[in-house]
Design a protein around this motif. Structure first.
Motif, PDB file in Angstrom:
ATOM      1  N   THR A  63       3.240   1.992   3.064  1.00 58.25           N
ATOM      2  CA  THR A  63       4.353   1.044   3.071  1.00 58.25           C
ATOM      3  C   THR A  63       5.367   1.407   2.006  1.00 58.25           C
ATOM      4  OG1 THR A  63       2.912  -0.697   3.924  1.00 58.25           O
ATOM      5  CG2 THR A  63       4.978  -1.400   2.894  1.00 58.25           C
ATOM      6  N   HIS A  64       4.889   1.814   0.839  1.00 57.87           N
ATOM      7  CA  HIS A  64       5.808   2.200  -0.229  1.00 57.87           C
ATOM      8  C   HIS A  64       6.604   3.444   0.158  1.00 57.87           C
ATOM      9  CE1 HIS A  64       7.655   2.522  -4.074  1.00 57.87           C
ATOM     10  NE2 HIS A  64       7.077   3.680  -4.340  1.00 57.87           N
ATOM     11  N   LEU A  65       5.953   4.405   0.795  1.00 62.85           N
ATOM     12  CA  LEU A  65       6.696   5.578   1.253  1.00 62.85           C
ATOM     13  C   LEU A  65       7.788   5.164   2.225  1.00 62.85           C
ATOM     14  CD1 LEU A  65       3.876   8.250   1.675  1.00 62.85           C
ATOM     15  CD2 LEU A  65       5.474   7.936  -0.239  1.00 62.85           C
ATOM     16  N   GLY A  66       7.485   4.171   3.074  1.00 58.81           N
ATOM     17  CA  GLY A  66       8.510   3.645   3.982  1.00 58.81           C
ATOM     18  C   GLY A  66       9.652   2.989   3.230  1.00 58.81           C
ATOM     19  N   GLN A  67       9.328   2.295   2.155  1.00 60.70           N
ATOM     20  CA  GLN A  67      10.386   1.709   1.332  1.00 60.70           C
ATOM     21  C   GLN A  67      11.288   2.788   0.760  1.00 60.70           C
ATOM     22  OE1 GLN A  67       7.779  -0.338  -1.433  1.00 60.70           O
ATOM     23  NE2 GLN A  67       8.239  -2.350  -0.535  1.00 60.70           N
ATOM     24  N   LEU A  68      10.664   3.854   0.267  1.00 64.36           N
ATOM     25  CA  LEU A  68      11.445   4.959  -0.293  1.00 64.36           C
ATOM     26  C   LEU A  68      12.280   5.658   0.770  1.00 64.36           C
ATOM     27  CD1 LEU A  68       8.750   6.492  -2.666  1.00 64.36           C
ATOM     28  CD2 LEU A  68      10.735   5.107  -3.322  1.00 64.36           C
ATOM     29  N   ASP A 109       0.838  -1.197   0.000  1.00 64.64           N
ATOM     30  CA  ASP A 109       0.000   0.000   0.000  1.00 64.64           C
ATOM     31  C   ASP A 109       0.879   1.256   0.000  1.00 64.64           C
ATOM     32  OD1 ASP A 109       0.908   0.319   2.642  1.00 64.64           O
ATOM     33  OD2 ASP A 109      -0.976  -0.370   3.515  1.00 64.64           O
ATOM     34  N   PHE A 110       0.245   2.407  -0.153  1.00 62.07           N
ATOM     35  CA  PHE A 110       0.973   3.667  -0.295  1.00 62.07           C
ATOM     36  C   PHE A 110       1.865   3.982   0.910  1.00 62.07           C
ATOM     37  CE2 PHE A 110       1.101   8.411  -0.459  1.00 62.07           C
ATOM     38  CZ  PHE A 110       1.824   8.520  -1.639  1.00 62.07           C
TER      39      PHE A 110
END
Length: 111
Positions: free
Chosen positions: A103-108, A100-101
């Motif tokens: 989580t993706h921001l956390g990846q970035l 989800d969004f």
């Protein structure tokens, strides 16, 4: 869920084929896709790319696939290669598990 995004353009080998040879190749590809569908591979969208969009990709075509797991993703990649696809099309694959969004921001943030 896992996703595969393919970006591809025809190679000279594809451009050299006549219509009958192209159709024979498509028949082979279609036959192979039946088994992959049984594994849960789902073609969500395919088409020609609009190269005029901001930061557009240089390739001419795209395909978006949804798969239930990494094993199905790997089977799709192997199946595509087994058809000789890469002899005819210069392909870039982007594949991975969907998040989800937030989580993706956390990846970035973690890179």
């Amino acid at each position: 869920m896992h996703y595969l995004l393919e970006l591809y353009s025809p190679k000279p080998a594809w451009l050299a084929l006549d219509a009958a040879a192209r159709q024979a190749y498509f028949d082979t590809v279609g036959a192979g896709m039946a088994a992959l569908s049984g594994m849960g591979a789902e073609a969500l969208a395919m088409g020609a790319l609009d190269g005029g969009k901001l930061h557009g990709a240089p390739q001419q075509f795209y395909a978006v696939w949804r798969l239930p797991d990494e094993a199905a993703l790997d089977a799709l990649l192997v199946g595509i290669a087994a058809t000789g696809w890469h002899d005819y099309f210069d392909t870039v694959n982007a594949a991975g598990q969907a998040v989800d969004f937030p989580t993706h921001l956390g990846q970035l943030a973690g890179v």
